[in-house]
Design an enzyme around this catalytic site. Structure first.
Site, PDB file in Angstrom:
ATOM      1  N   ASN A  44       6.180  11.676  11.576  1.00 16.92           N
ATOM      2  CA  ASN A  44       4.805  11.808  12.684  1.00 16.92           C
ATOM      3  C   ASN A  44       5.610  13.178  13.813  1.00 16.92           C
ATOM      4  O   ASN A  44       6.742  12.966  13.985  1.00 16.92           O
ATOM      5  CB  ASN A  44       5.080  10.800  14.018  1.00 16.92           C
ATOM      6  CG  ASN A  44       5.831  10.289  14.639  1.00 16.92           C
ATOM      7  OD1 ASN A  44       6.800  10.421  15.297  1.00 16.92           O
ATOM      8  ND2 ASN A  44       6.999   9.059  13.560  1.00 16.92           N
ATOM      9  N   CYS A  53      -0.293  11.368   7.798  1.00 17.30           N
ATOM     10  CA  CYS A  53      -0.718  10.522   6.825  1.00 17.30           C
ATOM     11  C   CYS A  53      -1.784  10.018   7.315  1.00 17.30           C
ATOM     12  O   CYS A  53      -1.842   8.801   6.748  1.00 17.30           O
ATOM     13  CB  CYS A  53       1.073  10.251   6.153  1.00 17.30           C
ATOM     14  SG  CYS A  53       2.256   8.985   7.113  1.00 17.30           S
ATOM     15  N   SER A  84       0.693  -1.762   0.276  1.00 16.29           N
ATOM     16  CA  SER A  84       0.190  -0.202  -0.115  1.00 16.29           C
ATOM     17  C   SER A  84       0.636   1.164  -0.070  1.00 16.29           C
ATOM     18  O   SER A  84       0.948   2.548  -0.715  1.00 16.29           O
ATOM     19  CB  SER A  84      -1.144  -0.271   1.043  1.00 16.29           C
ATOM     20  OG  SER A  84      -0.362  -0.064   2.312  1.00 16.29           O
ATOM     21  N   ASN A  85       2.240   1.602   0.407  1.00 14.80           N
ATOM     22  CA  ASN A  85       3.202   2.294   0.821  1.00 14.80           C
ATOM     23  C   ASN A  85       3.900   2.798  -0.847  1.00 14.80           C
ATOM     24  O   ASN A  85       4.496   3.582  -1.429  1.00 14.80           O
ATOM     25  CB  ASN A  85       3.609   2.264   1.314  1.00 14.80           C
ATOM     26  CG  ASN A  85       3.520   2.115   2.862  1.00 14.80           C
ATOM     27  OD1 ASN A  85       2.669   2.632   2.622  1.00 14.80           O
ATOM     28  ND2 ASN A  85       3.558   1.569   3.862  1.00 14.80           N
ATOM     29  N   CYS A 114      15.892  27.077  21.768  1.00 13.11           N
ATOM     30  CA  CYS A 114      16.720  28.344  21.219  1.00 13.11           C
ATOM     31  C   CYS A 114      16.573  29.544  21.966  1.00 13.11           C
ATOM     32  O   CYS A 114      17.478  30.852  20.539  1.00 13.11           O
ATOM     33  CB  CYS A 114      16.801  27.930  19.832  1.00 13.11           C
ATOM     34  SG  CYS A 114      15.717  28.980  18.117  1.00 13.11           S
ATOM     35  N   CYS A 169      14.724  27.581  14.696  1.00 12.75           N
ATOM     36  CA  CYS A 169      14.346  26.264  14.262  1.00 12.75           C
ATOM     37  C   CYS A 169      13.502  25.662  14.562  1.00 12.75           C
ATOM     38  O   CYS A 169      12.605  26.379  14.482  1.00 12.75           O
ATOM     39  CB  CYS A 169      14.957  25.433  16.563  1.00 12.75           C
ATOM     40  SG  CYS A 169      13.810  25.758  17.528  1.00 12.75           S
ATOM     41  N   CYS A 178      10.538  27.099  16.890  1.00  5.78           N
ATOM     42  CA  CYS A 178      10.532  28.952  16.614  1.00  5.78           C
ATOM     43  C   CYS A 178       8.971  29.005  15.269  1.00  5.78           C
ATOM     44  O   CYS A 178       8.545  29.492  16.340  1.00  5.78           O
ATOM     45  CB  CYS A 178      11.192  29.287  16.282  1.00  5.78           C
ATOM     46  SG  CYS A 178      13.045  30.080  17.061  1.00  5.78           S
TER      47      CYS A 178
HETATM   48 ZN   LIG Z   1      14.426  28.438  19.062  1.00  7.66          ZN
END
Ligand SMILES: [Zn+2]
Length: 242
Positions: free
Chosen positions: A106, A162, A44-45, A221, A146, A149
């Site tokens: 995920n 998915c 199926s993938n 960060c 990052c 953020c």
């Molecule tokens: Zn950040």
């Protein structure tokens, strides 16, 4: 800047994004891929996992992936790391990487990789695909700006993934190609891709690059970070299997 042929490119997830990313990377000169996956090939993938054929169904994705890449590009070394990137293993997996591709399925894995790569001071390219939309974001070594953020934390509600929303095969291909493009640019010393998220919409036929400013209050960060290490309970969320 690293020589692309000698750079260790770590790909987390040998599926619909990891496969096209690997094909583009080896065509672009990458010779050392380290691939992490714990799954087997399912029929199926196959619409999105384009390195595999029906003859691979039931086989380890890592074995099929390595065989397909090495047949396509002799001289490429694919190191297989069976399993998942987990809180106990992730630091070792990313430690020697020149760059990491987050081709996972995920949010828990994405945030885990975001944190681990920031602590390891390794650049990471997050690549995702849901329905008709692909998103790719490159984060520099040290992680600013990052992934947190932009998305802050693992969603606790019904965020689409998915498994529930489905994904269109060619959109995964775009995500993988965009991820490979960023890796090759980073290895060539081009830092201009940092600080942006690129979104491809295969239904509306649009490709947009949107700035992601470093957020002062970012838990990873920001000026007063609250995340200082990998804590297993921080990444609890279901997985699906891209
Ligand atoms: Zn950040």
């Amino acid at each position: 800047m690293s020589d692309v042929a000698s750079a260790n490119v770590v790909i987390i997830g040998a599926g619909g994004i990891g496969a096209p990313a690997a094909m583009a990377l080896v065509a672009g000169g990458a010779r050392r891929l380290i691939v992490v996956d714990d799954d087997t090939v399912e029929i199926s993938n196959l619409h999105r996992q384009i390195l595999f054929t029906e003859a691979d169904v039931g086989r380890s994705k890592l074995d099929a992936f390595a065989a397909a890449v090495e047949a396509r590009a002799p001289g490429v070394v694919v190191t297989r790391v069976p399993g998942r990137a987990l809180p106990l293993t992730v630091a070792t997996i990313v430690a020697d990487a020149a760059v990491v591709i987050d081709a996972t399925d995920n949010f828990a894995s994405r945030f885990l990789l975001a944190d681990a790569c920031a602590f390891a001071k390794v650049p990471v390219v997050h690549a995702a695909a849901v329905r008709w939309q692909a998103t790719v974001m490159a984060v520099p070594a040290g992680g600013r700006p990052c992934y947190r953020c932009l998305f802050e934390d693992v969603p606790r509600g019904d965020a689409p993934d998915c498994a529930t929303a489905g994904v269109v095969g060619p959109v995964c291909g775009v995500a993988g190609a965009l991820a490979a493009d960023r890796v090759l640019r980073l290895l060539a010393g081009d830092a201009s891709t940092y600080g942006h998220i690129v979104t491809y919409d295969g239904w509306r036929d649009t490709l947009r690059s949107v700035p992601v400013p470093a957020r002062p209050g970012c838990a990873l960060c920001g000026a007063a970070p609250t995340i200082h290490g990998i804590l297993a309970s921080r990444y609890l969320a279901p997985a699906c299997g891209l």
